[in-house]
Design an enzyme around this catalytic site. Structure first.
Site, PDB file in Angstrom:
ATOM      1  N   VAL A  93       0.272  -1.337  -0.285  1.00  0.00           N
ATOM      2  CA  VAL A  93      -0.042  -0.509   0.042  1.00  0.00           C
ATOM      3  C   VAL A  93       0.694   1.165   0.030  1.00  0.00           C
ATOM      4  CG1 VAL A  93      -2.146  -1.087   1.509  1.00  0.00           C
ATOM      5  CG2 VAL A  93      -0.030   0.369   2.265  1.00  0.00           C
TER       6      VAL A  93
ATOM      7  N   ASN B 227       0.237  -6.627   7.451  1.00  0.00           N
ATOM      8  CA  ASN B 227       1.514  -5.609   8.240  1.00  0.00           C
ATOM      9  C   ASN B 227       1.100  -4.747   7.015  1.00  0.00           C
ATOM     10  OD1 ASN B 227       4.199  -5.150   6.526  1.00  0.00           O
ATOM     11  ND2 ASN B 227       4.900  -7.331   7.144  1.00  0.00           N
TER      12      ASN B 227
ATOM     13  N   ASP C 206       2.696  -2.372   5.425  1.00  0.00           N
ATOM     14  CA  ASP C 206       4.125  -2.467   4.536  1.00  0.00           C
ATOM     15  C   ASP C 206       3.783  -3.303   3.630  1.00  0.00           C
ATOM     16  OD1 ASP C 206       5.880  -0.494   5.383  1.00  0.00           O
ATOM     17  OD2 ASP C 206       7.299  -1.735   5.969  1.00  0.00           O
ATOM     18  N   GLU C 207       2.209  -3.917   3.588  1.00  0.00           N
ATOM     19  CA  GLU C 207       2.022  -5.227   2.695  1.00  0.00           C
ATOM     20  C   GLU C 207       0.264  -4.465   2.268  1.00  0.00           C
ATOM     21  OE1 GLU C 207       2.464  -9.030   2.451  1.00  0.00           O
ATOM     22  OE2 GLU C 207       4.420  -8.679   4.183  1.00  0.00           O
ATOM     23  N   MET C 208      -0.180  -4.835   3.134  1.00  0.00           N
ATOM     24  CA  MET C 208      -1.764  -4.814   2.656  1.00  0.00           C
ATOM     25  C   MET C 208      -2.212  -3.507   4.445  1.00  0.00           C
ATOM     26  SD  MET C 208      -2.831  -8.644   0.902  1.00  0.00           S
ATOM     27  CE  MET C 208      -4.150  -8.070   0.407  1.00  0.00           C
TER      28      MET C 208
END
Length: 316
Positions: A82, A122, A124-126
């Site tokens: 994201v 996370n 940094d991910e979703m």
């Protein structure tokens, strides 16, 4: 470098081409589809796997990092989550991941459901919370109906990650040319590929890359016979040491499966290597502590190309 005499001996003493007489004696076994799959949950999991609403920006899905049309990964050094955020590790293929004994490069996730949960929350991910996920999915009548049928209406960490994991269990790429060869079809692979397999075994590659998934079933130090910190271009990622704090876990990672390796460049946990040729050379140098003739290395790479199987999701 190998001395001239030893190099000549290697070139002259190729392992003989072998017919598979006893499958049980081979370090690699044929890959088979998983059978304990709930079709309804797998269908729900497929929808969730591809739904960008399962991210805070409605822009990232599981399929963003694990693109089934690209070998089950995204082809990038490290994936983008994201708001353009990046992690520090390469996304491995999701194909055949169900056969890994642990998930993630450092084995932090014990199973597919745990890995899905880590990605969803996370930052940094979703970048979601489970309250966010419940709210988003509960507002969708089609999802509500499916969760009512399959999970007694409960939308939570267990039900969502269980469904995603159930779908990922269907992503087994079977019927590779090499599996056909293991099952008795001598014409499924070429003589060069058969020679590559014999070299793969004789040089010791199969000591770590074996079993149904040709890896994915153990941890190993990156740099067994030569200090990996001497390699140019790599990261300073300490692997499992970051989890355990044990000195002996420095530079220890899960041995990756080689089943889709010709389709999943760039390579290694940090995505630092662009080509399979370079990756094989590094493995030979740092894991085996030697060099090999180009002819042998190229034959091994030809063999690795026979490990790619088929799955209906690859073309959808």
């Amino acid at each position: 470098m190998l001395g001239f005499g030893l190099l000549s001996a290697v070139l002259l003493c190729k392992p003989a081409l072998a017919h598979i007489n006893n499958l049980a004696d081979e370090p690699i076994q044929p890959l088979e589809p998983m059978t304990d799959i709930n079709p309804g949950k797998a269908l729900l999991g497929k929808q969730l796997f591809n739904d960008t609403r399962l991210s805070s920006t409605n822009s990232v899905s599981c399929a963003s990092c694990h693109d089934l049309a690209k070998g089950g990964h995204d082809g990038m050094k490290v994936s983008i989550g994201v708001n353009g955020k990046t992690g520090n590790r390469n996304s491995p293929t999701v194909f055949n991941a169900a056969y890994n004994f642990r998930q993630l490069w450092d084995g932090k996730a014990k199973n597919l459901a745990a890995q899905a949960n880590m990605a969803l929350v996370n930052q940094d991910e979703m970048d979601l919370t489970w309250a966010d996920i419940d709210k988003k999915l509960s507002s969708d009548e089609a999802y509500k109906k499916q969760f009512n049928t399959l999970y007694d209406g409960v939308i939570d960490k267990h039900s969502v990650t269980n469904a995603i994991a159930e779908y990922e269990k269907t992503l087994i790429a079977v019927n590779s040319p090499f599996d056909q060869y293991l099952k008795g079809n001598d014409q499924a692979v070429s003589d060069v590929q058969k020679q590559g397999y014999e070299l793969f075994k004789s040089y010791g590659c199969s000591s770590c890359h074996q079993g149904k998934n040709v890896g994915g079933n153990m941890f190993q130090k990156f740099g067994v016979l030569k200090d990996i910190s001497l390699r140019d271009g790599g990261s300073d990622d300490l692997g499992r040491y970051n989890i355990t704090g044990n000195e002996w876990d420095k530079y220890v990672f899960k041995v990756p499966s080689l089943r889709m390796v010709t389709q999943t460049a760039p390579y290694f946990h940090d995505g630092s290597v662009k080509t399979l040729q370079e990756a094989v050379d590094i493995m030979i140098e740092f894991q085996l502590g030697r060099t090999v003739p180009d002819e042998d290395r190229n034959a091994i790479i030809d063999f690795l190309g026979t490990l790619v199987g088929e799955n209906k999701e690859m073309n959808q």
